[in-house]
Design a protein around this motif. Structure first.
Motif, short mmCIF file in Angstrom:
data_model
loop_
_atom_site.label_atom_id
_atom_site.label_comp_id
_atom_site.label_asym_id
_atom_site.label_seq_id
_atom_site.Cartn_x
_atom_site.Cartn_y
_atom_site.Cartn_z
N UNK A 59 0.82 -1.21 0.00
CA UNK A 59 0.00 0.00 0.00
C UNK A 59 0.86 1.25 0.00
N UNK A 60 1.94 1.23 0.75
CA UNK A 60 2.85 2.39 0.78
C UNK A 60 3.49 2.59 -0.60
N UNK A 61 3.95 1.51 -1.20
CA UNK A 61 4.57 1.62 -2.52
C UNK A 61 3.58 2.10 -3.57
N UNK A 62 2.32 1.67 -3.45
CA UNK A 62 1.30 2.02 -4.44
C UNK A 62 0.94 3.50 -4.41
N UNK A 63 1.39 4.23 -3.39
CA UNK A 63 1.11 5.66 -3.35
C UNK A 63 1.87 6.43 -4.42
N UNK A 64 2.97 5.87 -4.90
CA UNK A 64 3.74 6.51 -5.95
C UNK A 64 3.60 5.77 -7.26
N UNK A 65 3.40 6.49 -8.35
CA UNK A 65 3.17 5.86 -9.65
C UNK A 65 4.35 4.98 -10.08
N UNK A 66 5.57 5.41 -9.73
CA UNK A 66 6.75 4.66 -10.15
C UNK A 66 6.82 3.28 -9.52
N UNK A 67 6.27 3.13 -8.33
CA UNK A 67 6.46 1.90 -7.56
C UNK A 67 5.24 0.99 -7.56
N UNK A 71 4.71 -2.75 -6.11
CA UNK A 71 3.76 -2.99 -5.03
C UNK A 71 3.07 -4.33 -5.22
N UNK A 72 2.71 -4.65 -6.47
CA UNK A 72 2.02 -5.92 -6.74
C UNK A 72 2.95 -7.10 -6.46
#
Length: 384
Positions: A59-67, A71-72
């Motif tokens: 969820x934290x990674x999914x906050x940024x488009x690059x990551x 995240x998946x």
């Protein structure tokens, strides 16, 4: 009802709507951590704690488009790979794993995967004889059940990280879900049937039908699909291959000891034995069976009615595409599993995966030119 379901599920948002993805992983984290706190099963608590951490990082990674792609991956690793390796290494898993591994050993030593006179819950083997193969293979049975599930979905063209990371799929992958190879082979069989490969579809769905009763509804659905798209001769070929495959795997054991086969495979899953199945999620069928006089008979009658309605729909409005067949199968299994007297929330994996198959993104679903038709839109108790 089927037509309404098809129209409705087309509008279900996909996890790839990126701005909402973070909230999906947050929801998964809440579910996992809630299970860790509420469950009395050790493997479930371990999975909930580990998967909850994985979902939170995703969820934290999914906050940024690059990551978001990362995240998946993190979600799959955190919810499936890490807890699976940890549980296998520590020898923890659901009772299903023990039952399957014991059935494999019984098959090798006695020639039958069933205990002749089961009394305790752990003595019962509610699966069809084909499931014992996973207990014969070396290593923990979870490697094989999960491997067949993943391979079947990839072969069916269903390659979605969100599906494997979904708690309904990730949990049984880690703790020992016997329904995984069944639903995976069902998906592959429906796809092969839609492609007109009647012999291969019959072989795959026959193998699924040799594992568990829940695969048997896929046979008439695939038969109707092949009949619509290819005609009667391929449909007959499919039926012959599927039934001969399932019969060859099941009938010898049913005839060898009919009483043992009935008690293990029919009476116990339906709640007709003195030993109560631990598959007791508070779904309508279980509530009927436990809270209403004669509720078991009522629940079984509702199962029969739902099967009859789906069967009639195959005659009145047979599916013309793999998508329609998957939706029909998802609806039928969802209804039946909701009203079974011995049921659990884990059964929702069937409608989930089948709906994911139905609405996966494909280039096109072509019909053969010659017969084109209009497209119709510690081992702990959890035994099933």
């Amino acid at each position: 009802m089927t037509k309404y379901l098809e129209r409705y599920t087309r509008h279900i948002p996909h996890l790839r709507h990126e701005r909402h993805e973070r909230y999906a992983w947050v929801g998964c984290a809440v579910v996992a951590l809630g299970l860790a706190l509420a469950s009395d099963l050790g493997p479930h608590r371990v999975w909930g704690a580990v998967a909850g951490a994985g979902y939170t990082i995703a969820a934290i990674l999914a906050c940024g488009a690059r990551f978001r792609p990362a995240a998946r991956t993190v979600a799959v690793v955190g919810a499936v790979v890490v807890p699976l390796v940890s549980l296998v290494a520590s020898g923890l898993g659901q009772l299903e794993v023990t039952v399957v591994e014991r059935s494999g050993q019984l098959l090798l030593t006695t020639g039958s995967p069933y205990v002749n006179d089961p009394t305790a819950v752990a003595d019962f083997n509610p699966y069809l004889p084909g499931m014992a193969v996973f207990g014969v293979l070396p290593g923990d049975a979870r490697w094989w059940t999960g491997g067949v599930f993943a391979a079947a979905l990839v072969a069916a063209g269903l390659r979605r990280a969100w599906l494997f990371a979904c708690p309904l799929v990730a949990l049984p992958l880690a703790v020992g879900g016997i329904d995984l190879p069944v639903v995976g082979l069902m998906c592959l069989g429906v796809v092969l049937a839609g492609q007109g490969r009647s012999g291969r579809a019959g072989l795959v769905l026959g193998a699924a039908a040799a594992l568990k009763w829940t695969a048997w509804p896929a046979l008439p659905v695939a038969l109707a699909l092949i009949a619509v798209r290819r005609g009667s001769r391929p449909a007959v070929r499919f039926a012959a291959v599927a039934l001969s495959t399932a019969t060859a795997a099941v009938l010898p054991f049913a005839l060898d000891n009919p009483s043992s086969f009935y008690r293990n495979v029919i009476a116990f899953p339906l709640g007709l034995t003195d030993t109560t199945s631990p598959a007791a999620s508070p779904l309508p069928g279980h509530l009927l069976a436990t809270c209403v006089a004669g509720g078991t008979v009522i629940a079984l009658s509702l199962v029969s009615v739902s099967a009859l309605l789906i069967g009639m729909s195959l005659v009145v409005r047979p599916p013309g595409t793999p998508r329609a067949a998957a939706v029909r199968l998802s609806l039928g299994l969802g209804l039946a599993m909701a009203v079974m007297p011995a049921t659990r929330f884990g059964y929702l994996i069937y409608p989930l995966v089948l709906c994911a198959l139905a609405y996966r993104k494909t280039q096109h679903e072509s019909l053969p030119a010659a017969r084109a038709v209009p497209v119709v839109s510690s081992r702990e108790k959890a035994l099933v």
